[in-house]
Design an enzyme around this catalytic site. Structure first.
Site, PDB file in Angstrom:
ATOM      1  N   TYR A  35     -27.720 -12.282 -44.726  1.00 15.70           N
ATOM      2  CA  TYR A  35     -26.761 -12.845 -43.781  1.00 15.70           C
ATOM      3  C   TYR A  35     -25.331 -12.413 -44.085  1.00 15.70           C
ATOM      4  O   TYR A  35     -24.391 -13.225 -44.055  1.00 15.70           O
ATOM      5  CB  TYR A  35     -26.866 -14.385 -43.780  1.00 15.70           C
ATOM      6  CG  TYR A  35     -28.287 -14.881 -43.694  1.00 15.70           C
ATOM      7  CD1 TYR A  35     -29.075 -14.601 -42.580  1.00 15.70           C
ATOM      8  CD2 TYR A  35     -28.859 -15.603 -44.732  1.00 15.70           C
ATOM      9  CE1 TYR A  35     -30.388 -15.030 -42.498  1.00 15.70           C
ATOM     10  CE2 TYR A  35     -30.173 -16.045 -44.668  1.00 15.70           C
ATOM     11  CZ  TYR A  35     -30.928 -15.752 -43.549  1.00 15.70           C
ATOM     12  OH  TYR A  35     -32.231 -16.175 -43.478  1.00 15.70           O
ATOM     13  N   TYR A  63     -36.136 -24.283 -38.184  1.00 15.46           N
ATOM     14  CA  TYR A  63     -36.008 -22.934 -38.740  1.00 15.46           C
ATOM     15  C   TYR A  63     -37.322 -22.588 -39.436  1.00 15.46           C
ATOM     16  O   TYR A  63     -37.841 -23.375 -40.230  1.00 15.46           O
ATOM     17  CB  TYR A  63     -34.854 -22.842 -39.731  1.00 15.46           C
ATOM     18  CG  TYR A  63     -34.762 -21.478 -40.388  1.00 15.46           C
ATOM     19  CD1 TYR A  63     -34.185 -20.398 -39.710  1.00 15.46           C
ATOM     20  CD2 TYR A  63     -35.302 -21.254 -41.645  1.00 15.46           C
ATOM     21  CE1 TYR A  63     -34.136 -19.141 -40.288  1.00 15.46           C
ATOM     22  CE2 TYR A  63     -35.257 -19.995 -42.228  1.00 15.46           C
ATOM     23  CZ  TYR A  63     -34.676 -18.942 -41.544  1.00 15.46           C
ATOM     24  OH  TYR A  63     -34.644 -17.696 -42.114  1.00 15.46           O
ATOM     25  N   ASP A  85     -44.683 -26.684 -41.381  1.00 18.60           N
ATOM     26  CA  ASP A  85     -44.035 -25.680 -42.227  1.00 18.60           C
ATOM     27  C   ASP A  85     -43.437 -26.403 -43.429  1.00 18.60           C
ATOM     28  O   ASP A  85     -42.351 -26.973 -43.356  1.00 18.60           O
ATOM     29  CB  ASP A  85     -42.962 -24.961 -41.410  1.00 18.60           C
ATOM     30  CG  ASP A  85     -42.170 -23.946 -42.216  1.00 18.60           C
ATOM     31  OD1 ASP A  85     -42.335 -23.898 -43.450  1.00 18.60           O
ATOM     32  OD2 ASP A  85     -41.373 -23.209 -41.608  1.00 18.60           O
ATOM     33  N   LYS A  92     -41.724 -20.500 -51.162  1.00 19.31           N
ATOM     34  CA  LYS A  92     -40.581 -20.839 -52.005  1.00 19.31           C
ATOM     35  C   LYS A  92     -40.963 -21.282 -53.412  1.00 19.31           C
ATOM     36  O   LYS A  92     -41.041 -20.474 -54.320  1.00 19.31           O
ATOM     37  CB  LYS A  92     -39.708 -21.887 -51.311  1.00 19.31           C
ATOM     38  CG  LYS A  92     -38.947 -21.325 -50.110  1.00 19.31           C
ATOM     39  CD  LYS A  92     -37.860 -22.263 -49.645  1.00 19.31           C
ATOM     40  CE  LYS A  92     -37.112 -21.721 -48.438  1.00 19.31           C
ATOM     41  NZ  LYS A  92     -36.344 -20.501 -48.694  1.00 19.31           N
TER      42      LYS A  92
END
Length: 424
Positions: free
Chosen positions: A14, A142, A243, A272
């Site tokens: 980003y 997201y 998710d 993660k």
């Protein structure tokens, strides 16, 4: 370290190639600390994007990696298998919500979401319902940066509006409104109920982040929303995908965020923290019904197979990470961190630049009224010996579970003092 080369040639997440954000050179990491090239020690408030739950350079995880690399670091998963993968999948089936019996090992969280969406579409196609290929997702969600994952992220605030002409067009429900711990109003579900009533014939699944909407706004919502989603999916014959890439493995105070609502999804995504932040690994779990349904008729198999699927080195470290969680110590750690974050961030609520302060499990969020310059804030945090990476109007921390009281206090004090400078 050649930082100039980094700025000229290397893309960071980003970040602009014309005006790149500053990058701080790291030479080591241990426990909850990141060591910079100049010797500065930073308390990591981000768990390296929510993954290093046991901290850095952990002896148990190090030993697992060293033992496995001496045996073999990788073999293809097509036609071959190995003990690290088998043990990991057994553990995941044992600890995830009841009914999830099949495991697909992927190599990143975004890929785990892609796999989940493909499973849902292929499931319905194999039942003769090829038109059931869309997804309903709450706004402010997201799910990653690959194409299908982008399509179920918030269409306005999800960082992906430039790609709207090439993304699959999905259906978006209002974001959950009732905050975690607030009084529930079931009228909140009317909009989702209406969408499912109108579109269930073309919807493969509802996909959402349970309890915590992460990068879409760090929003904590009421468990009844998740419970009612499960009921509505059953009522309208639609699958439910949760998710848990950011929320899974203890971060919200439950091992899985689904447990706050006592529900089990049809498909669940993990990533993660799965390896304790040592390397990339993800998993998509599904029910036996989904697994069997996907393989009915042509092509008879699930057509997905990443090169590094089931990587033995990653699986071995994941097994060691799960063994640390099995001790149960994480529950006491997260409960303590939650209490300390609430106490330490409370003063931020009085600052004129702050809109809201919220804490759940080992997640602390300060939402400001306007967005600040990331580089400016980050420089202030580094000067105070902490690593905190804000985005938009959100200054948040998700520290490693091993963080001690002194380190949590250092994080919360740094946030208060930094934001105080921007208050009138």
């Amino acid at each position: 370290m050649n930082i100039h080369f980094d700025q000229q040639h290397i893309w960071h997440p980003y970040t602009s190639s014309t005006h790149p954000l500053p990058c701080y050179p790291v030479v080591g990491a241990s426990g909850v600390h990141i060591e910079l090239e100049d010797g500065t020690q930073l308390v990591d408030g981000m768990s390296s994007w929510w993954s290093t739950i046991h901290g850095y350079n952990h002896p148990t995880l190090n030993a697992a990696a060293k033992k496995q690399i001496d045996a073999f670091s990788h073999v293809m998963f097509g036609g071959l298998t190995h003990e690290p993968a088998i043990s990991l999948c057994q553990s995941l089936i044992n600890i995830t919500p009841q009914g999830l019996e099949r495991v697909f090992l992927a190599d990143s969280g975004s890929v785990a979401v892609e796999v989940a969406m493909k499973l849902a579409i292929q499931y319905w196609a194999c039942q003769g319902s090829e038109n059931k290929c869309k997804f309903i997702a709450p706004r402010n969600g997201y799910h990653g940066d690959t194409l299908n994952a982008m399509s179920v992220c918030d269409p306005v605030n999800g960082m992906h509006s430039l790609f709207k002409n090439v993304l699959p067009q999905q259906i978006f429900a209002p974001s959950p409104q009732t905050k975690f711990g607030a009084l529930w109003n079931d009228d909140e579900m009317l909009a989702l109920d209406e969408l499912l009533q109108q579109h269930h014939h073309e919807v493969a699944a509802v996909i959402l982040e349970p309890i915590v909407q992460g990068a879409g706004g760090m929003r904590f919502y009421h468990p009844n929303y998740l419970k009612r989603c499960r009921q509505l999916c059953d009522q309208y014959n639609v699958l439910l995908i949760t998710d848990e890439i950011a929320t899974g493995l203890g971060r919200t105070g439950k091992l899985f965020a689904c447990e706050h609502a006592d529900i089990s999804p049809d498909i669940l995504c993990l990533g993660k923290a799965l390896t304790g932040g040592y390397m990339s690994l993800a998993a998509t779990l599904c029910t036996e019904d989904v697994a069997m349904g996907v393989c009915q008729g042509e092509p008879g198999v699930f057509m997905h197979g990443p090169t590094f699927m089931g990587n033995p080195l990653a699986c071995a470290v994941a097994n060691a990470s799960l063994s640390l969680l099995e001790s149960g110590e994480w529950q006491h750690q997260v409960l303590r961190i939650e209490s300390e974050l609430k106490q330490g961030l409370q003063a931020c609520a009085e600052l004129s630049c702050v809109d809201d302060v919220r804490v759940l499990g080992a997640i602390g969020v300060v939402q400001t009224k306007t967005a600040f310059d990331v580089a400016t804030l980050q420089k202030q945090f580094v000067s105070k010996g902490v690593w905190v990476r804000p985005f938009g109007k959100l200054v948040y921390v998700m520290p490693p579970f091993i963080a001690q009281t002194e380190q949590i206090n250092q994080l919360t004090t740094a946030i208060f003092e930094t934001l105080q400078r921007f208050s009138n």
